[in-house]
Design a protein around this motif. Structure first.
Motif, PDB file in Angstrom:
ATOM      1  N   THR A 463       0.828  -1.209   0.000  1.00  0.00           N
ATOM      2  CA  THR A 463       0.000   0.000   0.000  1.00  0.00           C
ATOM      3  C   THR A 463       0.861   1.256   0.000  1.00  0.00           C
ATOM      4  O   THR A 463       0.599   2.204  -0.759  1.00  0.00           O
ATOM      5  CB  THR A 463      -0.937   0.003   1.224  1.00  0.00           C
ATOM      6  OG1 THR A 463      -1.929  -1.001   1.048  1.00  0.00           O
ATOM      7  CG2 THR A 463      -1.616   1.353   1.397  1.00  0.00           C
ATOM      8  N   GLY A 465       3.834   1.532  -1.097  1.00  0.00           N
ATOM      9  CA  GLY A 465       4.449   1.608  -2.422  1.00  0.00           C
ATOM     10  C   GLY A 465       3.484   2.158  -3.457  1.00  0.00           C
ATOM     11  O   GLY A 465       3.870   2.945  -4.334  1.00  0.00           O
ATOM     12  N   ARG A 466       2.222   1.746  -3.349  1.00  0.00           N
ATOM     13  CA  ARG A 466       1.196   2.274  -4.261  1.00  0.00           C
ATOM     14  C   ARG A 466       1.053   3.783  -4.096  1.00  0.00           C
ATOM     15  O   ARG A 466       0.905   4.513  -5.083  1.00  0.00           O
ATOM     16  CB  ARG A 466      -0.148   1.599  -3.969  1.00  0.00           C
ATOM     17  CG  ARG A 466      -0.220   0.137  -4.354  1.00  0.00           C
ATOM     18  CD  ARG A 466      -0.769  -0.044  -5.757  1.00  0.00           C
ATOM     19  NE  ARG A 466      -2.181   0.287  -5.827  1.00  0.00           N
ATOM     20  CZ  ARG A 466      -2.784   0.822  -6.894  1.00  0.00           C
ATOM     21  NH1 ARG A 466      -2.069   1.141  -7.953  1.00  0.00           N
ATOM     22  NH2 ARG A 466      -4.083   1.061  -6.896  1.00  0.00           N
ATOM     23  N   GLU A 468       3.379   5.827  -3.076  1.00  0.00           N
ATOM     24  CA  GLU A 468       4.592   6.454  -3.603  1.00  0.00           C
ATOM     25  C   GLU A 468       4.560   6.547  -5.126  1.00  0.00           C
ATOM     26  O   GLU A 468       5.139   7.465  -5.711  1.00  0.00           O
ATOM     27  CB  GLU A 468       5.826   5.650  -3.165  1.00  0.00           C
ATOM     28  CG  GLU A 468       6.171   5.770  -1.695  1.00  0.00           C
ATOM     29  CD  GLU A 468       6.697   7.152  -1.338  1.00  0.00           C
ATOM     30  OE1 GLU A 468       7.320   7.799  -2.210  1.00  0.00           O
ATOM     31  OE2 GLU A 468       6.471   7.588  -0.196  1.00  0.00           O
ATOM     32  N   ASN A 469       3.878   5.612  -5.760  1.00  0.00           N
ATOM     33  CA  ASN A 469       3.858   5.568  -7.227  1.00  0.00           C
ATOM     34  C   ASN A 469       2.740   6.398  -7.845  1.00  0.00           C
ATOM     35  O   ASN A 469       2.650   6.497  -9.077  1.00  0.00           O
ATOM     36  CB  ASN A 469       3.743   4.118  -7.705  1.00  0.00           C
ATOM     37  CG  ASN A 469       5.005   3.325  -7.421  1.00  0.00           C
ATOM     38  OD1 ASN A 469       6.106   3.877  -7.437  1.00  0.00           O
ATOM     39  ND2 ASN A 469       4.855   2.036  -7.150  1.00  0.00           N
ATOM     40  N   LEU A 470       1.876   6.975  -7.007  1.00  0.00           N
ATOM     41  CA  LEU A 470       0.836   7.843  -7.542  1.00  0.00           C
ATOM     42  C   LEU A 470       1.457   9.105  -8.139  1.00  0.00           C
ATOM     43  O   LEU A 470       2.475   9.601  -7.648  1.00  0.00           O
ATOM     44  CB  LEU A 470      -0.144   8.244  -6.435  1.00  0.00           C
ATOM     45  CG  LEU A 470      -1.083   7.165  -5.892  1.00  0.00           C
ATOM     46  CD1 LEU A 470      -1.867   7.722  -4.700  1.00  0.00           C
ATOM     47  CD2 LEU A 470      -2.050   6.691  -6.974  1.00  0.00           C
ATOM     48  N   LYS A 471       0.824   9.637  -9.175  1.00  0.00           N
ATOM     49  CA  LYS A 471       1.303  10.895  -9.740  1.00  0.00           C
ATOM     50  C   LYS A 471       1.109  12.042  -8.754  1.00  0.00           C
ATOM     51  O   LYS A 471       1.892  12.995  -8.730  1.00  0.00           O
ATOM     52  CB  LYS A 471       0.568  11.199 -11.041  1.00  0.00           C
ATOM     53  CG  LYS A 471       0.883  10.227 -12.171  1.00  0.00           C
ATOM     54  CD  LYS A 471       0.128  10.610 -13.436  1.00  0.00           C
ATOM     55  CE  LYS A 471       0.450   9.647 -14.576  1.00  0.00           C
ATOM     56  NZ  LYS A 471      -0.297  10.006 -15.814  1.00  0.00           N
ATOM     57  N   ARG A 494       4.035  14.192  -7.440  1.00  0.00           N
ATOM     58  CA  ARG A 494       5.227  13.355  -7.589  1.00  0.00           C
ATOM     59  C   ARG A 494       6.012  13.709  -8.850  1.00  0.00           C
ATOM     60  O   ARG A 494       7.241  13.595  -8.873  1.00  0.00           O
ATOM     61  CB  ARG A 494       4.818  11.880  -7.668  1.00  0.00           C
ATOM     62  CG  ARG A 494       4.075  11.361  -6.456  1.00  0.00           C
ATOM     63  CD  ARG A 494       4.979  11.175  -5.277  1.00  0.00           C
ATOM     64  NE  ARG A 494       4.308  10.457  -4.201  1.00  0.00           N
ATOM     65  CZ  ARG A 494       4.727  10.436  -2.952  1.00  0.00           C
ATOM     66  NH1 ARG A 494       5.816  11.096  -2.614  1.00  0.00           N
ATOM     67  NH2 ARG A 494       4.068   9.755  -2.043  1.00  0.00           N
ATOM     68  N   LYS A 497       7.888  16.790  -8.205  1.00  0.00           N
ATOM     69  CA  LYS A 497       8.633  16.621  -6.953  1.00  0.00           C
ATOM     70  C   LYS A 497       8.473  17.841  -6.050  1.00  0.00           C
ATOM     71  O   LYS A 497       9.447  18.404  -5.538  1.00  0.00           O
ATOM     72  CB  LYS A 497      10.116  16.350  -7.236  1.00  0.00           C
ATOM     73  CG  LYS A 497      10.340  15.070  -8.029  1.00  0.00           C
ATOM     74  CD  LYS A 497      11.808  14.809  -8.288  1.00  0.00           C
ATOM     75  CE  LYS A 497      11.979  13.515  -9.086  1.00  0.00           C
ATOM     76  NZ  LYS A 497      13.402  13.218  -9.381  1.00  0.00           N
ATOM     77  N   SER A 556      11.367   2.248   6.026  1.00  0.00           N
ATOM     78  CA  SER A 556      10.377   1.428   5.330  1.00  0.00           C
ATOM     79  C   SER A 556       9.626   0.567   6.340  1.00  0.00           C
ATOM     80  O   SER A 556      10.085   0.361   7.474  1.00  0.00           O
ATOM     81  CB  SER A 556      11.060   0.530   4.301  1.00  0.00           C
ATOM     82  OG  SER A 556      11.849  -0.461   4.955  1.00  0.00           O
ATOM     83  N   THR A 648      -7.113  10.403  -3.617  1.00  0.00           N
ATOM     84  CA  THR A 648      -6.181   9.958  -4.659  1.00  0.00           C
ATOM     85  C   THR A 648      -6.745  10.114  -6.067  1.00  0.00           C
ATOM     86  O   THR A 648      -5.988  10.077  -7.035  1.00  0.00           O
ATOM     87  CB  THR A 648      -5.808   8.483  -4.428  1.00  0.00           C
ATOM     88  OG1 THR A 648      -7.009   7.692  -4.374  1.00  0.00           O
ATOM     89  CG2 THR A 648      -5.054   8.323  -3.113  1.00  0.00           C
TER      90      THR A 648
END
Length: 666
Positions: A463, A465-466, A468-471, A494, A497, A556, A648
């Motif tokens: 979760t 990681g998901r 973190e990978n969102l735009k 993201r 940045k 982490s 999100t």
């Protein structure tokens, strides 16, 4: 001078609030005129004594056969929770000091029903239970039990609806199994669709209160490092150790007066001077005299300890078998062992050796031997003799709650999970041993969770990681840090940045609200914070940790589990999976030795807890609640608590304006 201190635990205080007083528990007490021949009479009477049911004055009847409404049941749940909040504290992060249900931040909690008016008696209890359920299970949790926009407060509650509310105390990880668990424990019987009557509800809450008094929820969790080794709660710390009438005279009167003075914290030097005189004379209640002399706050603790042992010696001299009395006397010695052993660990061995000397005075495998053994085992743990402690616990764990909890806990700590499972599976308690049956089930549930730790870590890591990978996403939250109350919205981009946060905050020294705005360049680790007084932007580094919580947050999930020993608990409710994380404070303190903090060196971490609410379909984070407490070597106490919700499905674009960067460079 060392002084002996006595501390009543929070759990013991709660028990004293819930347990009826001797006067009100008299058999002649009859709070209502229509229950004398009702099968639930005893539970109804105890409910009135607990304060769950209103009685006295113009209230003459209970109507035990009348159906209980939803609002009435929720009000009863609210009363039980408000008195005993600490039972659910590891899952709610709400302590008895919080103004629960009144809003911990700027906004009052929202009740999602149109038919519960805030001016009615039912509004407060319903709102508080809504907040509690949301904290436990996620947004809109109460509507999973009572769907729609109408609560229908006057509608009779069904057994199934009641079971879903009661399930918060069963620790069942799957809410769909709520009815089975509550039914299995005997809290509710019958068909799920049957309506619950008032007399039946009295029995339900009588059993629930008795369950909570045993303090067995999450029996293996030690989130603050203070729970184990467990010893029995002392119900009465101020007995007289002998029967006395109201017409006592002479030395008896002197003794009773002294004991009562100590009980009500009205003792003085004269109190203990009188007790010493009795101890030197022929007064026959030596157990009581020496026990209360061990409470003298103006005496060296070594002398208090001697009196505590003399009380035990006097107990055996009397040659009357009273296991509860012996347990209190040994508990008194153990209390002083904790105080002296914290500064001089050798005292644990010395005190243990003296307690071991009493074994020859007691018959084995008796209640009396158990009263001594539970403290012997605890001291064996303190001196590092774990095998010996486990041997002692194992001998009477099948019928002794504290021994069973200690045995399983230390087997788990020694990574002997299979042995713990086998021991629990081999228990065969009688049907009448309800307490052991329930505890065994709860321990088995926790062992199952321990076996799933790696799986839960993977789920939470996935979760995060998901996320973190969102735009990008938007976070809305409220937090309290060092007395500053903050409400904010933060947009996270993201791709660029960059982050942009706006909000308001209130300082503990000011009544007015101040505005707050910042931009963060996550690539360069620079935050630009707006100074509204000077209309300028002030830069700061965000890769420097001010508090230990900043450092832990940067780890982490896998590292928190591997390095810090984080423990996880996963539940499913409605559309959410809920993962609670507890990190032992001593592990954080150990890790802090190699971390440079702007705030100084960490001395202790009483609490470090997170709660994550995850959408079970998308595996994305919906909400995060946290509570951290840190104590520094400067004696400064830092508390940080708050919650964030995440959106999100939004298009987030953040760019740091040039004037912000230029203004900060001046």
């Amino acid at each position: 001078m060392q002084k002996k201190s006595k501390v009543l635990t929070c759990a013991l205080l709660v028990c004293s609030l819930l347990v009826p007083s001797a006067a009100s528990a008299a058999s002649s007490y009859m709070p209502y005129s229509d229950i004398s021949k009702h099968w639930a009479k005893s539970s109804i009477i105890r409910g009135a004594q607990y304060g769950l049911f209103a009685s006295g004055g113009s209230i003459e009847r209970f109507y035990p056969n009348r159906e209980l409404t939803r609002a009435e049941f929720v009000a009863l749940m609210d009363r039980v929770f408000v008195v005993g909040q600490q039972h659910l504290y590891p899952l709610t992060f709400l302590s008895e000091h919080d103004e629960f249900g009144k809003g911990e931040g700027f906004d009052e909690p929202y009740l999602p029903y149109k038919d519960v008016d805030r001016l009615t008696w039912m509004y407060g209890p319903t709102l508080r239970m809504s907040v509690l359920l949301e904290r436990l299970y996620g947004p809109g949790a109460i509507q999973e039990i009572f769907p729609g926009q109408l609560f229908s407060p006057n509608q009779p509650i069904t057994r199934e609806e009641a079971a879903k509310l009661l399930a918060i105390y069963t620790m069942e990880t799957d809410q769909q199994k709520a009815w089975n668990m509550v039914n299995e424990w005997g809290w509710l019987t019958g068909r799920p669709s049957d309506k619950l009557k008032r007399g039946e509800a009295a029995v339900v809450f009588d059993r629930l209160v008795q369950f909570l008094q045993r303090d067995v929820m999450l029996p293996l969790l030690d989130y603050d490092g203070q729970k184990f080794p467990m010893v029995p709660e002392v119900q009465d710390m101020f007995p007289l150790f002998a029967p006395y009438t109201d017409q006592v005279t002479g030395d008896d009167q002197i003794y009773v007066n002294a004991a009562e003075a100590i009980r009500f914290h009205e003792d003085s030097e004269e109190t203990f001077r009188a007790l010493r005189k009795l101890a030197e004379g022929t007064f026959d209640n030596k157990v009581g005299v020496h026990y209360y002399l061990s409470w003298d706050p103006d005496t060296e603790i070594a002398d208090n300890l001697e009196h505590a042992f003399k009380a035990i010696d006097a107990y055996f001299d009397d040659r009357i078998v009273l296991p509860d009395t012996l347990q209190l006397l040994v508990a008194n010695v153990y209390d002083m062992a904790l105080q002296t052993g914290s500064t001089d660990p050798k005292m644990y061995e010395k005190i243990l050796e003296r307690l071991n000397g009493y074994e020859q005075k007691i018959r084995k495998n008796t209640k009396e031997s158990e009263a001594l053994a539970i403290y012997q085992a605890a001291l064996e743990v303190k001196v590092g003799h774990m095998d010996k402690a486990l041997e002692i616990y194992r001998a009477f764990a099948p019928h002794h709650q504290e021994a069973l909890k200690n045995l399983v806990y230390y087997l788990v700590q020694n990574e002997q999970l299979s042995e713990a499972e086998a021991f629990l599976a081999g228990l065969q308690p009688k049907k009448t041993e309800v307490e052991i049956i329930q505890l065994t089930r709860l321990l088995q549930q926790e062992l199952a969770i321990d076996l799933e730790q790696a799986s839960i870590v993977r789920d939470l890591s996935f979760t995060m990681g998901r996320m973190e990978n969102l735009k990008g996403y938007k976070a809305e939250g409220e937090a309290v840090l060092r007395g500053f109350l903050v409400k904010y919205t933060e947009e996270v981009d993201r791709l660029s940045k960059a982050r942009h946060a706006t909000g308001i905050y209130q300082s503990p020294q000011k009544l007015v609200l101040d505005k707050w705005e910042s931009y963060t360049d996550t690539e360069k680790n620079i935050k630009y914070e707006r100074n509204f007084d000077s209309e300028s932007w002030e830069p700061s580094r965000v890769d420097q940790q001010e508090f230990m919580s900043d450092y832990v947050a940067g780890m982490s999930v896998k590292d928190r589990a591997r390095i810090l020993g984080a423990r996880y608990y996963k539940q499913s409710f409605g559309e959410y999976d809920i993962i609670t994380e507890w990190i032992p404070g001593d592990k954080i303190v150990e890790a802090a030795q190699n971390v440079s903090l702007n705030h100084g060196k960490i001395k202790s971490v009483p609490v470090y807890m997170n709660k994550y609410y995850i959408d079970s379909d998308s595996d994305l984070l919906v909400k995060h609640v946290w509570r951290y407490e840190e104590v520094y070597d400067t004696q400064e106490y830092v508390a940080y608590a708050g919650e964030e919700t995440y959106k999100t499905q939004v298009d987030v674009r953040v760019s740091i304006p040039r004037e912000v960067v230029k203004g900060a460079a001046r």
